[in-house]
Design a protein around this motif. Structure first.
Motif, PDB file in Angstrom:
ATOM      1  N   GLY A 217       0.836  -1.188   0.000  1.00 10.11           N
ATOM      2  CA  GLY A 217       0.000   0.000   0.000  1.00 10.11           C
ATOM      3  C   GLY A 217       0.875   1.242   0.000  1.00 10.11           C
ATOM      4  O   GLY A 217       2.091   1.172   0.141  1.00 10.11           O
ATOM      5  N   GLY A 218       0.244   2.381  -0.171  1.00  9.55           N
ATOM      6  CA  GLY A 218       0.986   3.634  -0.109  1.00  9.55           C
ATOM      7  C   GLY A 218       2.013   3.803  -1.201  1.00  9.55           C
ATOM      8  O   GLY A 218       3.075   4.393  -0.974  1.00  9.55           O
ATOM      9  N   VAL A 219       1.709   3.322  -2.408  1.00 13.32           N
ATOM     10  CA  VAL A 219       2.700   3.400  -3.485  1.00 13.32           C
ATOM     11  C   VAL A 219       2.981   4.836  -3.903  1.00 13.32           C
ATOM     12  O   VAL A 219       4.031   5.130  -4.484  1.00 13.32           O
ATOM     13  CB  VAL A 219       2.266   2.578  -4.718  1.00 13.32           C
ATOM     14  CG1 VAL A 219       2.231   1.101  -4.398  1.00 13.32           C
ATOM     15  CG2 VAL A 219       0.916   3.055  -5.254  1.00 13.32           C
ATOM     16  N   PHE A 220       2.065   5.742  -3.606  1.00 14.22           N
ATOM     17  CA  PHE A 220       2.290   7.160  -3.903  1.00 14.22           C
ATOM     18  C   PHE A 220       2.828   7.921  -2.689  1.00 14.22           C
ATOM     19  O   PHE A 220       2.958   9.139  -2.728  1.00 14.22           O
ATOM     20  CB  PHE A 220       0.993   7.826  -4.375  1.00 14.22           C
ATOM     21  CG  PHE A 220       0.432   7.248  -5.647  1.00 14.22           C
ATOM     22  CD1 PHE A 220       1.264   6.832  -6.677  1.00 14.22           C
ATOM     23  CD2 PHE A 220      -0.944   7.134  -5.813  1.00 14.22           C
ATOM     24  CE1 PHE A 220       0.738   6.312  -7.858  1.00 14.22           C
ATOM     25  CE2 PHE A 220      -1.478   6.614  -6.992  1.00 14.22           C
ATOM     26  CZ  PHE A 220      -0.632   6.190  -8.015  1.00 14.22           C
ATOM     27  N   ASN A 221       3.132   7.182  -1.607  1.00 11.80           N
ATOM     28  CA  ASN A 221       3.636   7.804  -0.372  1.00 11.80           C
ATOM     29  C   ASN A 221       2.757   8.972   0.076  1.00 11.80           C
ATOM     30  O   ASN A 221       3.238  10.054   0.388  1.00 11.80           O
ATOM     31  CB  ASN A 221       5.087   8.222  -0.504  1.00 11.80           C
ATOM     32  CG  ASN A 221       6.046   7.039  -0.512  1.00 11.80           C
ATOM     33  OD1 ASN A 221       6.783   6.838  -1.473  1.00 11.80           O
ATOM     34  ND2 ASN A 221       6.037   6.246   0.543  1.00 11.80           N
ATOM     35  N   SER A 222       1.443   8.750   0.049  1.00 12.47           N
ATOM     36  CA  SER A 222       0.383   9.673   0.484  1.00 12.47           C
ATOM     37  C   SER A 222       0.193  10.863  -0.434  1.00 12.47           C
ATOM     38  O   SER A 222      -0.507  11.809  -0.085  1.00 12.47           O
ATOM     39  CB  SER A 222       0.581  10.141   1.934  1.00 12.47           C
ATOM     40  OG  SER A 222       1.456  11.234   2.040  1.00 12.47           O
ATOM     41  N   GLY A 223       0.778  10.838  -1.620  1.00 13.27           N
ATOM     42  CA  GLY A 223       0.479  11.885  -2.595  1.00 13.27           C
ATOM     43  C   GLY A 223       1.655  12.396  -3.386  1.00 13.27           C
ATOM     44  O   GLY A 223       1.505  12.838  -4.523  1.00 13.27           O
ATOM     45  N   LEU A 224       2.852  12.338  -2.825  1.00 13.53           N
ATOM     46  CA  LEU A 224       4.007  12.929  -3.489  1.00 13.53           C
ATOM     47  C   LEU A 224       4.260  12.307  -4.855  1.00 13.53           C
ATOM     48  O   LEU A 224       4.541  13.019  -5.833  1.00 13.53           O
ATOM     49  CB  LEU A 224       5.252  12.791  -2.611  1.00 13.53           C
ATOM     50  CG  LEU A 224       6.548  13.362  -3.186  1.00 13.53           C
ATOM     51  CD1 LEU A 224       6.412  14.845  -3.506  1.00 13.53           C
ATOM     52  CD2 LEU A 224       7.710  13.126  -2.223  1.00 13.53           C
TER      53      LEU A 224
END
Length: 325
Positions: A217-224
């Motif tokens: 999960g979190g492949v976008f690191n919460s948006g960056l």
């Protein structure tokens, strides 16, 4: 026609359906699940923590009329929801734009684990879940190993759940679970991405060796990694300057190959043999549609080689192998 993802290759994480940071109305929440289903997504994940049960209720409403054998559903244990006796307010301090009608009570006891699953089934309106994760037991390690895990193992033996695991945004404790217990799956958030490969040091190799599946999960690191710009967040906090610079460099290189950074971020974890799938949070039908398109956006081997050569990825990190369509 674009191929659809296999069960588990792309799953829908339903934290946003619990009004993560911003409200989502009931119609948009239902449409998000409907479009995910239409896109071929058959793996869904939720938790009591997400919106004080709102995510579970909405996901259950959306899935209840679907053929139960055609999808997999996971939820989590570790936080019981209990009616709040204090003054009314909101839950934004915990990240969710919902009324603070309940409070979360940490409980990794055997009774707490079983109670949590029973209460989740009531909110979902379903007779079973497929996978149950220990949710963020960072500050409860002894109880998680000595009480919660054995109870999950008993529930699996009873047939109450099919698979058990741990979901965390660190690697040390999940590595211990893989080494010392008989879990089936790890949900690893944010620790195996284009910007953070800390899962590669010990957890992923051990999981591959032990036959434990890893969902990332979190492949976008919460948006960056979805939209690198000033003001973007990394792990739900303001992005440090050096990480913003790195994300911008990643995007620039990807664009020279005609590849959106979102596609690279989404596909990258699938290159490791231990990774069974990617769990993507979405709050709208449009975000689901985009994620499905990014999953199948062609990425040439030369781009991964360039990322390694320019030091934007480690030289020995596994990368996806292009498939013929």
């Amino acid at each position: 026609m674009r191929p659809t993802p296999r069960i588990g290759q792309l799953g829908l994480g339903a934290a946003a359906l619990g009004n993560l940071f911003h409200p989502v109305d009931d119609a948009d929440a239902a449409a998000t699940v409907d479009v995910a289903w239409a896109c071929g997504i058959r793996a869904f994940d939720t938790a009591p923590h997400y919106g004080l049960g709102l995510s579970e209720r909405r996901l259950g409403d959306a899935l209840r009329t679907r053929p139960r054998t055609q999808f997999t559903l996971s939820t989590k244990v570790g936080r019981l929801l209990r009616p709040r006796t204090g003054p009314p307010g909101d839950d934004l301090a915990n990240g969710f734009a919902v009324p603070a009608t309940h409070e979360r009570v940490w409980d990794f006891s055997a009774r707490g684990v079983r109670t949590s699953v029973e209460e989740s089934l009531i909110r979902l309106g379903l007779d079973r879940v497929d996978t149950v994760y220990l949710h963020d037991p960072d500050g409860h390690e002894r109880e998680a190993f000595n009480c919660a895990y054995p109870e999950l193992e008993r529930m699996r033996a009873e047939g109450m759940v099919a698979a058990i695991g741990v979901g965390m945004n660190q690697t040390a404790m999940p590595t211990r679970f893989v080494r010392d217990t008989d879990i089936d799956v790890v949900l690893l958030a944010g620790r195996y991405s284009l910007l953070d490969q800390s899962g590669l040091a010990a957890l992923l190799p051990l999981a591959a060796e032990r036959g434990v599946s890893v969902l990332v999960g979190g492949v976008f690191n919460s948006g960056l990694l979805a939209d690198p710009r000033p003001g973007a967040t990394f792990d739900y906090a303001p992005t440090p300057a050096h990480l913003l610079d790195r994300a911008l460099a990643l995007r620039a290189l990807c664009e020279t190959f005609g590849v959106p950074l979102r596609a690279a971020a989404l596909q990258f974890p699938l290159g490791h043999p231990a990774v069974a799938g990617v769990l993507l949070g979405a709050r709208s039908a449009a975000e689901v549609t985009d994620a499905t398109a990014m999953l199948y956006h062609p990425i040439p081997e030369e781009m991964w080689l360039a990322l390694r050569t320019q030091g934007l990825l480690p030289p020995d990190v596994p990368v996806p192998v292009p498939t013929l369509t």
